[in-house]
Design a protein around this motif. Sequence first.
Motif, mmCIF file in Angstrom:
data_model
loop_
_atom_site.group_PDB
_atom_site.id
_atom_site.type_symbol
_atom_site.label_atom_id
_atom_site.label_comp_id
_atom_site.label_asym_id
_atom_site.label_seq_id
_atom_site.Cartn_x
_atom_site.Cartn_y
_atom_site.Cartn_z
ATOM 1 N N LEU A 80 0.827 -1.201 0.000
ATOM 2 C CA LEU A 80 0.000 0.000 0.000
ATOM 3 C C LEU A 80 0.865 1.256 0.000
ATOM 4 C CD1 LEU A 80 -2.760 -1.010 2.592
ATOM 5 C CD2 LEU A 80 -3.049 -0.753 0.122
ATOM 6 N N PRO A 133 -3.542 3.529 -1.777
ATOM 7 C CA PRO A 133 -4.846 3.591 -2.443
ATOM 8 C C PRO A 133 -5.957 3.091 -1.519
ATOM 9 C CG PRO A 133 -3.594 1.701 -3.231
ATOM 10 C CD PRO A 133 -2.656 2.503 -2.381
ATOM 11 N N GLY A 134 -7.129 3.719 -1.643
ATOM 12 C CA GLY A 134 -8.295 3.290 -0.876
ATOM 13 C C GLY A 134 -8.343 3.794 0.547
ATOM 14 N N LEU A 136 -6.453 -6.026 -0.057
ATOM 15 C CA LEU A 136 -6.268 -4.585 -0.183
ATOM 16 C C LEU A 136 -5.186 -4.197 -1.173
ATOM 17 C CD1 LEU A 136 -6.412 -3.385 3.542
ATOM 18 C CD2 LEU A 136 -8.206 -3.173 1.821
ATOM 19 N N PRO A 194 -3.317 -3.494 -4.372
ATOM 20 C CA PRO A 194 -3.782 -3.205 -5.739
ATOM 21 C C PRO A 194 -3.445 -4.352 -6.691
ATOM 22 C CG PRO A 194 -2.685 -1.308 -4.801
ATOM 23 C CD PRO A 194 -2.450 -2.423 -3.859
ATOM 24 N N SER A 225 -9.170 6.024 3.647
ATOM 25 C CA SER A 225 -10.324 6.900 3.816
ATOM 26 C C SER A 225 -10.323 7.492 5.219
ATOM 27 C CB SER A 225 -11.626 6.135 3.562
ATOM 28 O OG SER A 225 -11.760 5.066 4.487
ATOM 29 N N TRP A 270 -8.195 1.881 6.551
ATOM 30 C CA TRP A 270 -8.998 0.991 5.706
ATOM 31 C C TRP A 270 -9.842 0.083 6.607
ATOM 32 C CZ3 TRP A 270 -3.937 2.152 5.244
ATOM 33 C CH2 TRP A 270 -3.469 2.666 4.022
#
Length: 398
Positions: A239, A245-246, A393, A395, A248, A261
């Motif tokens: 990651l 990515p992802g 998770l 990518p 939040s 996440w």
Amino acid sequence: MALQISYTGFPLGTDLDITVYWFPREPDRPADYVMDTLGAWHTSMPRRVEVSGTPEEIASWTAAAASLVRRIAAEQEELERAQRRIRRWDRMTTGRRARAKHDAAWTSFLERVRPAVEAYQPVRNAIEARLAEQQARARETARRAYLEKERQWKEIIARFREWERRQEVADRPLPGGLSPRQMAMNGDDPTSWPPEVEAAVGDTAVWWEGVRASARNRQASARAIRTVVEAVTGTVAALEEAGRPGISTIKAGPSQVLRGWWIHFDWSDLPPTTGLRKPPQIPPGCVEENRWHYQLFLPSDQILTVNGSGEFGFAEESRRVIPPGGYGYRYEWFKQSIERFAEGLMRTEIIAFRALGRDGRLTFPMADHADPDAYVPYVEAVAERAAASFRSLIPGQP
């Protein structure tokens, strides 16, 4: 069963106590006979007492009580008539002379009642002596029961202490520095044991088989934890390389806002845990029935979060009541390191509540008591499911 009833209609003085024991037998001797005869306002509340006696004794005692009650009722009626006459006469005389007449009437009542009370006294003495004997026997029976229960309790505690000492042998260093459990972890298989080990464990073959099973379970648990840690650290590295990515913003009850996440776990199709929900083979009676708890809980989701310094870990919302025992709640994030989270997934402990001789609970490592054929597949499957959830998770992962 008898009813102990005292006469409270008028002050009797310290030298006269009117108490009867009534044995009700419906319908000829109703329970409320004494109160109906003397008036409920002239008697105490009946007190039930257990007193034994032959039918002949009870009949004699009841006849004596009935005779006394009738005599008191007759004299009480005469006293009340005299008091009514004195009240009518009060209007024509002085208060001092009226009081003197009241005192004389009351003294006359006591003098007429006293012989009947004295005649009943031997019956009362016999009943109260019987009660004292019964109470003494009951206290002695209770004392012996208590002593027997205490003896059994001490015996159970001694058996449990002996069982604990037997368990400790597995972790006690032997000549050479290693404990039997460490030897089992290394794959050693001694053909003989020091005399002190044989004396402590009894059947060394059965005991050694259990130690080896424990070592196998502990090794499987360590591998499973390592699998989860490696999956999380690998995911975190991927990651970071991909620019997180992802990620939040996560808000909930706590005031602190997290960045991370949500991880949702799928624990379906895990091996059955029936074989793991068995208590250790401790001596019977040491733990109350149905007082075992098995920590096989697995979280349905978790937050993989990263703090401001870039360190990754896990968080979940927790709350506690404020004030203690109140109605409000304080929400906080319960945070864990990657290693602690992985260990928590394998936190398979057996808890015994209300164990004899202990103020609190007892906790046993499931790895030291479970059947490896049930334990090993379970922790391996938990590690595999958790690792798959983290790797999803990354990518490009399916």
